[in-house]
Design a protein around this motif. Sequence first.
Motif, PDB file in Angstrom:
ATOM      1  N   PRO A 396      19.869 -40.620   2.248  1.00  0.00           N
ATOM      2  CA  PRO A 396      20.743 -39.774   3.065  1.00  0.00           C
ATOM      3  C   PRO A 396      20.496 -39.957   4.559  1.00  0.00           C
ATOM      4  N   GLY A 397      21.590 -40.018   5.293  1.00  0.00           N
ATOM      5  CA  GLY A 397      21.511 -40.156   6.742  1.00  0.00           C
ATOM      6  C   GLY A 397      21.288 -41.558   7.240  1.00  0.00           C
ATOM      7  N   THR A 430      17.458 -33.402  -6.489  1.00  0.00           N
ATOM      8  CA  THR A 430      16.147 -32.746  -6.455  1.00  0.00           C
ATOM      9  C   THR A 430      16.023 -31.707  -7.554  1.00  0.00           C
ATOM     10  N   ALA A 431      17.068 -30.876  -7.697  1.00  0.00           N
ATOM     11  CA  ALA A 431      17.041 -29.837  -8.726  1.00  0.00           C
ATOM     12  C   ALA A 431      17.064 -30.436 -10.123  1.00  0.00           C
ATOM     13  N   VAL A 460      13.037 -30.838   0.300  1.00  0.00           N
ATOM     14  CA  VAL A 460      13.031 -32.299   0.148  1.00  0.00           C
ATOM     15  C   VAL A 460      14.315 -32.939   0.675  1.00  0.00           C
ATOM     16  N   PRO A 461      15.521 -32.503   0.243  1.00  0.00           N
ATOM     17  CA  PRO A 461      16.719 -33.139   0.810  1.00  0.00           C
ATOM     18  C   PRO A 461      16.912 -32.842   2.288  1.00  0.00           C
ATOM     19  N   LEU A 518      12.177 -23.370   7.006  1.00  0.00           N
ATOM     20  CA  LEU A 518      11.949 -24.682   7.608  1.00  0.00           C
ATOM     21  C   LEU A 518      13.055 -25.658   7.219  1.00  0.00           C
ATOM     22  N   SER A 519      13.505 -25.578   5.975  1.00  0.00           N
ATOM     23  CA  SER A 519      14.599 -26.431   5.519  1.00  0.00           C
ATOM     24  C   SER A 519      15.872 -26.147   6.306  1.00  0.00           C
ATOM     25  N   ALA A 520      16.144 -24.876   6.554  1.00  0.00           N
ATOM     26  CA  ALA A 520      17.329 -24.515   7.334  1.00  0.00           C
ATOM     27  C   ALA A 520      17.250 -25.074   8.755  1.00  0.00           C
TER      28      ALA A 520
END
Length: 537
Positions: A396-397, A430-431, A460-461, A518-520
Amino acid sequence: MRAGPRGTAGRLGGGVGRLALADLRERARRPAYALTLAAAVALGYLAVPDPGARWVILQIGDHRGVYNSAYTGTATALAGALWLTLGGFYVVRDTLARDEATGVGRLLAATPLRGTGYLAAKFFSNVMVLGSMAGVLALTAPVMQLARGESGTIEPGPLLMPFALIALPLVAATAAAALLFDATPLLRKGLGNVVWFFVWLAAALGGQGPGAPLGGLGVHGVVASMRADMAARHLDLSGQEFSLGLTCIEQPLRTFDWGGFTPGADFVAARTALVLAAAVAALLPALWFRRFDPARDGRAQPPPEDRPGATPPPAPAEEPTAPVFTGPPRTVARPGGAFGRLLAGELRILLQGTSRWWWAAAEAITVAGFAAPLAAVTWFALPTAWIWPVLIWSRPGTQRHEYGVESLLGAYPADRRRTLAEWLSGLAITALAAFAPLVRLVAAADWAGACAWAGGALFVPSLALALGTLSRTHRLFQAVYFPLWYATANGLPLLDFMGAVRADGHPAGPPGPAIAALSALLVCAVFAAGAARRGKS
């Protein structure tokens, strides 16, 4: 006049130097290079923690040295040795693949530069990139010494000598290993990145002993000198084990004054031999590397009309008449479901090229997650499930940059929706990978563990998309995630993002909501970076 052998060799040698410098300048313009330099500064901070901090990088039992030039330089150089041999490897990877993809390799194939010269230039470029990071660490060390305030005298010799004899030989070895992996077909892609992590792990653990080949990490002489100084000050050495790496401590360490170590001739000879061995390893691919020349690769094909049994080309057809314009093509509108189709497309792109063997192993991991004892779900099944898709998560990215379609996707009117779909596709993988541990945690009413699982599934993502977007390469995520996962799997609660480390049956790491927050922040950074790039265009 015809140039003699010396003139020709001089021009070729100059060509190697110019190619190495050009490659260095090209790499220095990438975002990943700036990120790695910033990481070097952060590592210098971690290597010399505040005296009251609850972590250390270097210790002998419950002791550490006073932050003078000798100890600060040695601690920073050893921390850099660990980081540069792992993260630095991923930074300088894919240099050959990049030349092939951009067409530079074909241009070089038409020059007098030989394969050994090309490999030497790439090796020197790798060394200069990693050496610049070691240089940043060396500049950070005296700043941290003065900031900690335990010694105000800067001694350049004891401060810089560990970088010259410990860090730089390992920089050369890492630069050569990256080039060797790039030139070996089996190790050229993502498998090589995974293999290197375990090679690094074995070298980091085995390279600290007295019998390590070519001095290993260069730790043994440092430890022997520290123990000798401690014994001279009548400090108790029983049970005082040496530790190198990020370690949590319950209380601040006691200090002793260490004046540095004086390397013997055998140590200097071993480090010199390591540099020479690295140079040989870097040139070893010349035995099979064909310098992008299709004629030498056996890939050159004659024109179609010259091939045996080929039919002559058809006669040119008459010029067609201009088509009658009837208006733009019409597409049948489908009500709703646009974002769902976008998400499905991003998921297909993310999973493209995944072999059936990968899926078979993923299914086996899922079955093991259901069959394992409940006590093994968090420390075994969950970490195993969240290391297997690491090569997929690193996409991704990055794919729009690596495949050259960034300008095409830039015309997409809903860039934020596409980014959200890309993140959700990573979240789905991931899930799905750790679905079995989640079911087991919920069935056991382990709600704290399920909350930690949810935080990890979001983290993770988010980390993958943020690092991929900012660096535009998949290697940075792999360089960060591998040690993060290893620290979690080995019971370091400070870095546990998935709830694998337990204390009294409950997750001992950061709480799930904190990981989710942190993910946000990482996802917000991705959207902010996208907005900034759209503003520049």
